[in-house]
Design a protein around this motif. Structure first.
Motif, PDB file in Angstrom:
ATOM      1  N   VAL A   1       0.806  -1.163   0.003  1.00 42.61           N
ATOM      2  CA  VAL A   1      -0.047   0.114   0.103  1.00 42.61           C
ATOM      3  C   VAL A   1       0.968   1.384   0.142  1.00 42.61           C
ATOM      4  O   VAL A   1       0.683   2.220  -0.600  1.00 42.61           O
ATOM      5  CB  VAL A   1      -1.086  -0.072   1.285  1.00 42.61           C
ATOM      6  CG1 VAL A   1      -1.696   1.146   1.367  1.00 42.61           C
ATOM      7  CG2 VAL A   1      -2.051  -1.184   1.030  1.00 42.61           C
ATOM      8  N   GLU A   2       2.003   1.203   0.729  1.00 43.07           N
ATOM      9  CA  GLU A   2       2.813   2.272   0.841  1.00 43.07           C
ATOM     10  C   GLU A   2       3.401   2.573  -0.466  1.00 43.07           C
ATOM     11  O   GLU A   2       3.484   3.787  -1.215  1.00 43.07           O
ATOM     12  CB  GLU A   2       3.923   2.150   2.014  1.00 43.07           C
ATOM     13  CG  GLU A   2       5.077   3.242   1.857  1.00 43.07           C
ATOM     14  CD  GLU A   2       5.975   3.119   3.025  1.00 43.07           C
ATOM     15  OE1 GLU A   2       6.885   3.840   3.070  1.00 43.07           O
ATOM     16  OE2 GLU A   2       5.545   2.543   4.121  1.00 43.07           O
ATOM     17  N   ALA A   3       3.979   1.532  -1.545  1.00 41.50           N
ATOM     18  CA  ALA A   3       4.274   1.657  -2.666  1.00 41.50           C
ATOM     19  C   ALA A   3       3.425   2.430  -3.584  1.00 41.50           C
ATOM     20  O   ALA A   3       3.845   3.228  -4.373  1.00 41.50           O
ATOM     21  CB  ALA A   3       4.800   0.433  -3.192  1.00 41.50           C
ATOM     22  N   VAL A   4       1.991   1.869  -3.647  1.00 40.81           N
ATOM     23  CA  VAL A   4       1.189   2.607  -4.373  1.00 40.81           C
ATOM     24  C   VAL A   4       0.823   3.909  -4.123  1.00 40.81           C
ATOM     25  O   VAL A   4       0.732   4.781  -5.108  1.00 40.81           O
ATOM     26  CB  VAL A   4      -0.145   1.738  -4.179  1.00 40.81           C
ATOM     27  CG1 VAL A   4      -1.427   2.401  -4.896  1.00 40.81           C
ATOM     28  CG2 VAL A   4      -0.076   0.350  -4.808  1.00 40.81           C
ATOM     29  N   VAL A   5       0.911   4.134  -2.679  1.00 41.08           N
ATOM     30  CA  VAL A   5       0.580   5.667  -2.581  1.00 41.08           C
ATOM     31  C   VAL A   5       1.753   6.773  -2.992  1.00 41.08           C
ATOM     32  O   VAL A   5       1.587   7.537  -3.416  1.00 41.08           O
ATOM     33  CB  VAL A   5       0.443   5.929  -0.841  1.00 41.08           C
ATOM     34  CG1 VAL A   5       0.306   7.243  -0.693  1.00 41.08           C
ATOM     35  CG2 VAL A   5      -0.921   5.132  -0.502  1.00 41.08           C
ATOM     36  N   ARG A   6       2.950   6.075  -2.790  1.00 45.08           N
ATOM     37  CA  ARG A   6       4.170   6.846  -3.157  1.00 45.08           C
ATOM     38  C   ARG A   6       4.184   7.029  -4.616  1.00 45.08           C
ATOM     39  O   ARG A   6       4.449   8.007  -5.351  1.00 45.08           O
ATOM     40  CB  ARG A   6       5.264   5.977  -2.692  1.00 45.08           C
ATOM     41  CG  ARG A   6       5.724   6.367  -1.250  1.00 45.08           C
ATOM     42  CD  ARG A   6       7.109   5.487  -0.899  1.00 45.08           C
ATOM     43  NE  ARG A   6       7.318   5.443   0.460  1.00 45.08           N
ATOM     44  CZ  ARG A   6       7.900   6.719   1.315  1.00 45.08           C
ATOM     45  NH1 ARG A   6       8.135   7.772   0.671  1.00 45.08           N
ATOM     46  NH2 ARG A   6       7.958   6.499   2.692  1.00 45.08           N
TER      47      ARG A   6
ATOM     48  N   ILE B   1       1.831   9.734  -5.743  1.00 45.34           N
ATOM     49  CA  ILE B   1       2.359  10.895  -5.548  1.00 45.34           C
ATOM     50  C   ILE B   1       3.394  11.410  -6.396  1.00 45.34           C
ATOM     51  O   ILE B   1       3.348  12.487  -6.982  1.00 45.34           O
ATOM     52  CB  ILE B   1       2.737  10.947  -3.955  1.00 45.34           C
ATOM     53  CG1 ILE B   1       1.656  10.879  -2.950  1.00 45.34           C
ATOM     54  CG2 ILE B   1       3.656  12.367  -3.671  1.00 45.34           C
ATOM     55  CD1 ILE B   1       2.201  10.648  -1.484  1.00 45.34           C
ATOM     56  N   ALA B   2       4.193  10.374  -6.950  1.00 47.05           N
ATOM     57  CA  ALA B   2       5.304  10.674  -7.754  1.00 47.05           C
ATOM     58  C   ALA B   2       4.606  11.080  -9.066  1.00 47.05           C
ATOM     59  O   ALA B   2       5.024  11.897 -10.019  1.00 47.05           O
ATOM     60  CB  ALA B   2       5.942   9.450  -8.059  1.00 47.05           C
ATOM     61  N   ARG B   3       3.678  10.260  -9.578  1.00 46.94           N
ATOM     62  CA  ARG B   3       2.865  10.736 -10.955  1.00 46.94           C
ATOM     63  C   ARG B   3       2.037  12.059 -10.666  1.00 46.94           C
ATOM     64  O   ARG B   3       2.202  12.513 -11.672  1.00 46.94           O
ATOM     65  CB  ARG B   3       1.748   9.708 -10.999  1.00 46.94           C
ATOM     66  CG  ARG B   3       2.171   8.285 -11.712  1.00 46.94           C
ATOM     67  CD  ARG B   3       0.775   7.422 -11.901  1.00 46.94           C
ATOM     68  NE  ARG B   3       1.507   6.016 -12.225  1.00 46.94           N
ATOM     69  CZ  ARG B   3       0.515   5.317 -12.682  1.00 46.94           C
ATOM     70  NH1 ARG B   3      -0.605   5.608 -12.952  1.00 46.94           N
ATOM     71  NH2 ARG B   3       1.319   4.073 -12.900  1.00 46.94           N
ATOM     72  N   GLY B   4       1.565  12.391  -9.746  1.00 44.28           N
ATOM     73  CA  GLY B   4       1.110  13.751  -9.709  1.00 44.28           C
ATOM     74  C   GLY B   4       1.943  14.787  -9.516  1.00 44.28           C
ATOM     75  O   GLY B   4       1.994  16.083 -10.454  1.00 44.28           O
ATOM     76  N   HIS B   5       3.206  14.652  -9.097  1.00 48.94           N
ATOM     77  CA  HIS B   5       4.413  15.722  -9.268  1.00 48.94           C
ATOM     78  C   HIS B   5       4.705  15.721 -10.696  1.00 48.94           C
ATOM     79  O   HIS B   5       5.134  16.767 -11.270  1.00 48.94           O
ATOM     80  CB  HIS B   5       5.666  15.254  -8.331  1.00 48.94           C
ATOM     81  CG  HIS B   5       5.270  15.562  -6.907  1.00 48.94           C
ATOM     82  ND1 HIS B   5       5.105  16.667  -6.288  1.00 48.94           N
ATOM     83  CD2 HIS B   5       5.112  14.583  -5.906  1.00 48.94           C
ATOM     84  CE1 HIS B   5       4.958  16.834  -5.046  1.00 48.94           C
ATOM     85  NE2 HIS B   5       4.722  15.388  -4.792  1.00 48.94           N
ATOM     86  N   ARG B   6       4.990  14.556 -11.492  1.00 48.24           N
ATOM     87  CA  ARG B   6       5.585  14.672 -12.730  1.00 48.24           C
ATOM     88  C   ARG B   6       4.456  15.111 -13.506  1.00 48.24           C
ATOM     89  O   ARG B   6       4.699  16.140 -14.450  1.00 48.24           O
ATOM     90  CB  ARG B   6       5.641  13.295 -13.269  1.00 48.24           C
ATOM     91  CG  ARG B   6       6.705  12.331 -12.579  1.00 48.24           C
ATOM     92  CD  ARG B   6       7.085  11.154 -13.369  1.00 48.24           C
ATOM     93  NE  ARG B   6       6.040  10.389 -13.543  1.00 48.24           N
ATOM     94  CZ  ARG B   6       5.868   9.148 -12.536  1.00 48.24           C
ATOM     95  NH1 ARG B   6       6.821   9.208 -11.455  1.00 48.24           N
ATOM     96  NH2 ARG B   6       4.785   8.334 -12.728  1.00 48.24           N
TER      97      ARG B   6
END
Length: 66
Positions: free
Chosen positions: A29-34, A37-42
């Motif tokens: 779940v932590e990997a999915v959330v991270r 978030i990374a996709r949002g920043h990109r």
């Protein structure tokens, strides 16, 4: 960092674990959330780059007409 405890459907967590290739529900779940978030920043970075030429063009003074 503060921790948060949440309840999720077991089938959902198992599917995330399989897709992420992770053996721990917490890590999956932590990997999915991270990743989310990374996709949002990109996406934000791409949008900013697309808007920059428009901003610089809009800020130029008008050409003299003659």
């Amino acid at each position: 960092m503060a921790k948060v405890n949440i309840s999720l459907d077991a089938e959902l967590v198992v599917e995330v674990m399989v897709l992420a290739g992770v053996g721990s529900p917490q890590d999956a779940v932590e990997a999915v959330v991270r990743d989310y978030i990374a996709r949002g920043h990109r996406t934000e970075a791409r949008v900013q780059r697309q808007d920059e030429p428009r901003r610089t063009t809009d800020s130029l003074p008008p050409l003299p007409e003659g």
